[in-house]
Write a protein that holds these residues in place. Structure first.
Motif, short mmCIF file in Angstrom:
data_model
loop_
_atom_site.label_atom_id
_atom_site.label_comp_id
_atom_site.label_asym_id
_atom_site.label_seq_id
_atom_site.Cartn_x
_atom_site.Cartn_y
_atom_site.Cartn_z
N GLN A 92 -25.89 1.13 -7.08
CA GLN A 92 -26.40 0.80 -5.75
C GLN A 92 -26.52 2.06 -4.92
OE1 GLN A 92 -24.33 -2.34 -3.78
NE2 GLN A 92 -24.54 -3.75 -5.48
N HIS A 133 -25.96 -4.03 -0.07
CA HIS A 133 -25.85 -5.48 -0.31
C HIS A 133 -25.24 -6.15 0.92
CE1 HIS A 133 -21.71 -4.62 -2.47
NE2 HIS A 133 -21.76 -4.10 -1.28
N SER A 137 -22.80 -8.04 0.78
CA SER A 137 -21.37 -8.26 0.53
C SER A 137 -20.50 -7.57 1.60
CB SER A 137 -20.99 -7.73 -0.85
OG SER A 137 -21.81 -8.30 -1.83
N GLN A 153 -18.91 -9.82 4.02
CA GLN A 153 -17.67 -10.52 3.66
C GLN A 153 -16.51 -9.86 4.40
OE1 GLN A 153 -16.62 -10.93 -0.46
NE2 GLN A 153 -18.72 -11.20 -1.16
N ARG A 207 -31.90 0.07 -1.23
CA ARG A 207 -31.43 0.85 -2.39
C ARG A 207 -32.46 1.91 -2.72
NH1 ARG A 207 -28.79 -3.84 -6.25
NH2 ARG A 207 -27.60 -4.74 -4.53
N GLN A 238 -31.27 -10.29 0.82
CA GLN A 238 -30.27 -11.02 0.05
C GLN A 238 -29.71 -12.17 0.86
OE1 GLN A 238 -27.15 -8.23 -1.13
NE2 GLN A 238 -28.07 -8.02 -3.16
N GLU A 277 -25.80 -13.78 0.96
CA GLU A 277 -24.43 -13.72 0.47
C GLU A 277 -23.74 -15.02 0.84
OE1 GLU A 277 -23.56 -10.77 -0.78
OE2 GLU A 277 -21.43 -11.11 -1.16
N PHE A 283 -18.07 -7.82 -11.45
CA PHE A 283 -18.27 -7.21 -10.14
C PHE A 283 -16.88 -6.77 -9.67
CE2 PHE A 283 -21.59 -10.45 -10.55
CZ PHE A 283 -22.73 -9.67 -10.38
N TYR A 325 -15.52 -6.79 -6.89
CA TYR A 325 -14.94 -7.57 -5.79
C TYR A 325 -14.67 -9.02 -6.15
CZ TYR A 325 -20.00 -6.95 -5.41
OH TYR A 325 -21.32 -6.79 -5.72
N THR A 326 -14.92 -9.39 -7.42
CA THR A 326 -14.59 -10.75 -7.86
C THR A 326 -13.88 -10.70 -9.21
OG1 THR A 326 -16.87 -10.83 -8.67
CG2 THR A 326 -16.38 -12.08 -6.67
N GLY A 329 -25.35 -13.51 -8.82
CA GLY A 329 -24.01 -13.08 -9.24
C GLY A 329 -22.96 -13.74 -8.37
N CYS A 330 -21.78 -13.97 -8.95
CA CYS A 330 -20.75 -14.66 -8.17
C CYS A 330 -19.38 -14.45 -8.80
CB CYS A 330 -21.04 -16.15 -8.09
SG CYS A 330 -20.93 -16.98 -9.69
N ALA A 342 -17.26 -16.11 -3.93
CA ALA A 342 -18.38 -15.41 -3.27
C ALA A 342 -19.57 -15.42 -4.22
CB ALA A 342 -17.99 -13.97 -2.95
N PHE A 343 -20.74 -15.36 -3.62
CA PHE A 343 -21.95 -15.21 -4.44
C PHE A 343 -22.99 -14.42 -3.66
CE2 PHE A 343 -22.22 -19.29 -2.17
CZ PHE A 343 -23.44 -19.21 -1.55
N GLY A 344 -23.91 -13.84 -4.40
CA GLY A 344 -24.96 -13.08 -3.74
C GLY A 344 -26.24 -13.17 -4.55
N1 DAH Z 1 -23.52 -7.72 -4.25
C1 DAH Z 1 -24.12 -8.05 -5.53
C2 DAH Z 1 -25.45 -7.31 -5.64
O1 DAH Z 1 -25.96 -6.87 -4.66
C3 DAH Z 1 -24.36 -9.54 -5.64
C4 DAH Z 1 -23.07 -10.28 -5.69
C5 DAH Z 1 -22.46 -10.45 -6.90
C6 DAH Z 1 -22.48 -10.76 -4.54
C7 DAH Z 1 -21.25 -11.15 -6.99
C8 DAH Z 1 -21.27 -11.45 -4.61
C9 DAH Z 1 -20.67 -11.62 -5.86
O2 DAH Z 1 -20.65 -11.93 -3.53
O3 DAH Z 1 -19.51 -12.32 -5.92
O4 DAH Z 1 -25.96 -7.19 -6.72
#
Ligand code: DAH
Length: 354
Positions: free
Chosen positions: A158, A183, A185, A188, A209, A223, A225, A263, A265-266, A297-298, A320-322
């Motif tokens: 990134q 992102h 994220s 969060q 990016r 995005q 989130e 990821f 953060y997860t 992604g999550c 979390a997901f994004g």
């Molecule tokens: N931040 C990631 C991206 O930009 C996407 C993402 C993946 C967000 C997993 C999330 C996560 O909150 O849990 O590619």
């Protein structure tokens, strides 16, 4: 010209210059004063010719009278013509209220806005709050607090644009390099820093990016989130939430599957696929014969992330997901080139629902 005696040459010259000046008149008022200069009762060209009749020697009275009349008629005829054409162009008598109304040209939502609105609607109905955050971020919110310390290899994926001017710190400890967020994220972190659990938010917004432009990448994209934190939040809640979203977004028959991923953060992390809505999982060109389409992604929020914002990882858990909204829009509408969203070609943009 009014000094010399009126003759045919003088008539023709005056008519020609009247025509020329009338064509160049910038407004109705200009045209009117031009007309007065030629045809007015006093001090006009025609009026001065008429006056010459009286003072002329008897043998010339007749011809002066003839030329003066000729000029008058010629100018009057041109003026009448002018009045008629300008009346056609802009009705002087006001508006004809019996004519059908003119439909104003209505603007049109951009397909990315259509997708964003739809997503917000779906998540709002599931009890999520929509929040937005700054696009100019500091490294700590974008990376460090998300368990990506300096030199972490995940940062390489990134790469972004760093800004020369440091941002005033939002919180103590924030004063790090300033950048365009890679992102959503980072929100969060900002949200958890300022709110106590439970948390249920979605964050739509622009991200940046250092990607080259191609069929599926742009250096600036959008995005959404998602973050849910509370007591006893589980992976089953994550899957159920995404399934409910997929069914609203892509159709009732949608199924989701989670594939293990990574990821920082997860933990655990997953990539989510949705059953192909074009072939319902049988395999087609849209899903490259696999029956599944990768969408986001999550994962379950990593304890280090909770620690960074002062939440107790022994008390709360979360998911979390994004996802990229361009990708959702491309899949939903079968768009094969991401650049189309940014080229502002109305022939493309008008193909989407209002
Ligand atoms: N931040 C990631 C991206 O930009 C996407 C993402 C993946 C967000 C997993 C999330 C996560 O909150 O849990 O590619």
């Amino acid at each position: 010209m009014s000094d010399s005696l009126p003759d045919q040459t003088a008539v023709d010259a005056h008519v020609a210059s009247f025509e020329r000046e009338l064509a160049a008149a910038a407004s109705a008022r200009d045209a009117q004063s031009l007309r007065d200069r030629y045809l007015g009762r006093k001090n006009s060209i025609v009026a001065s010719w008429m006056q010459q009749i009286g003072s002329a020697p008897p043998d010339q009275k007749k011809s002066i009278g003839r030329y003066a009349n000729e000029l008058k008629q010629a100018i009057e005829a041109r003026w009448k013509q002018y009045e008629e054409t300008s009346r056609d162009a802009a009705p002087a008598g006001g508006v004809d209220v019996t004519l059908p109304g003119r439909q104003p040209i209505l603007g049109h939502r951009h397909p990315l806005t259509v997708v964003r609105d739809r997503m917000e609607e779906i998540f709002t109905r599931m009890g999520f709050t929509i929040v937005e955050g700054p696009e100019v971020e500091d490294e700590w919110h974008c990376f460090d607090a998300l368990n990506m310390p300096a030199e972490h290899p995940a940062r390489d994926m990134q790469d972004t644009l760093y800004l020369a001017t440091p941002m005033p710190p939002f919180q103590a400890g924030d004063a790090m390099r300033t950048m365009l967020r890679t992102h959503t994220s980072s929100m969060q972190i900002r949200y958890m820093q300022t709110h106590e659990p439970p948390v249920r938010i979605v964050v739509p917004g622009k991200v940046y990016r250092k990607d080259d432009l191609d069929l599926t990448h742009t250096p600036n994209f959008t995005q959404m989130e998602g973050l849910v934190v509370g007591e006893g939040v589980s992976l089953a809640d994550l899957k159920g939430t995404l399934l409910a979203w997929a069914r609203e977004m892509f159709g009732e028959r949608s199924r989701v599957r989670l594939r293990p991923s990574f990821f920082p953060y997860t933990e655990p992390s997953a990539e989510v696929d949705i059953s192909c809505w074009s072939c319902d999982g049988a395999g087609c060109s849209m899903c490259k014969q696999s029956g599944w389409i990768e969408i986001l992604g999550c994962g379950m929020v990593h304890p280090a992330v909770f620690e960074a914002v002062g939440y107790d990882p022994d008390k709360v858990s979360g998911f979390a997901f994004g996802m990229g909204m361009e990708r959702v829009a491309m899949l939903k509408y079968g768009v094969d080139d991401i650049r189309l969203f940014y080229e502002n070609d109305l022939r493309f943009l008008e193909q989407f629902p209002l």
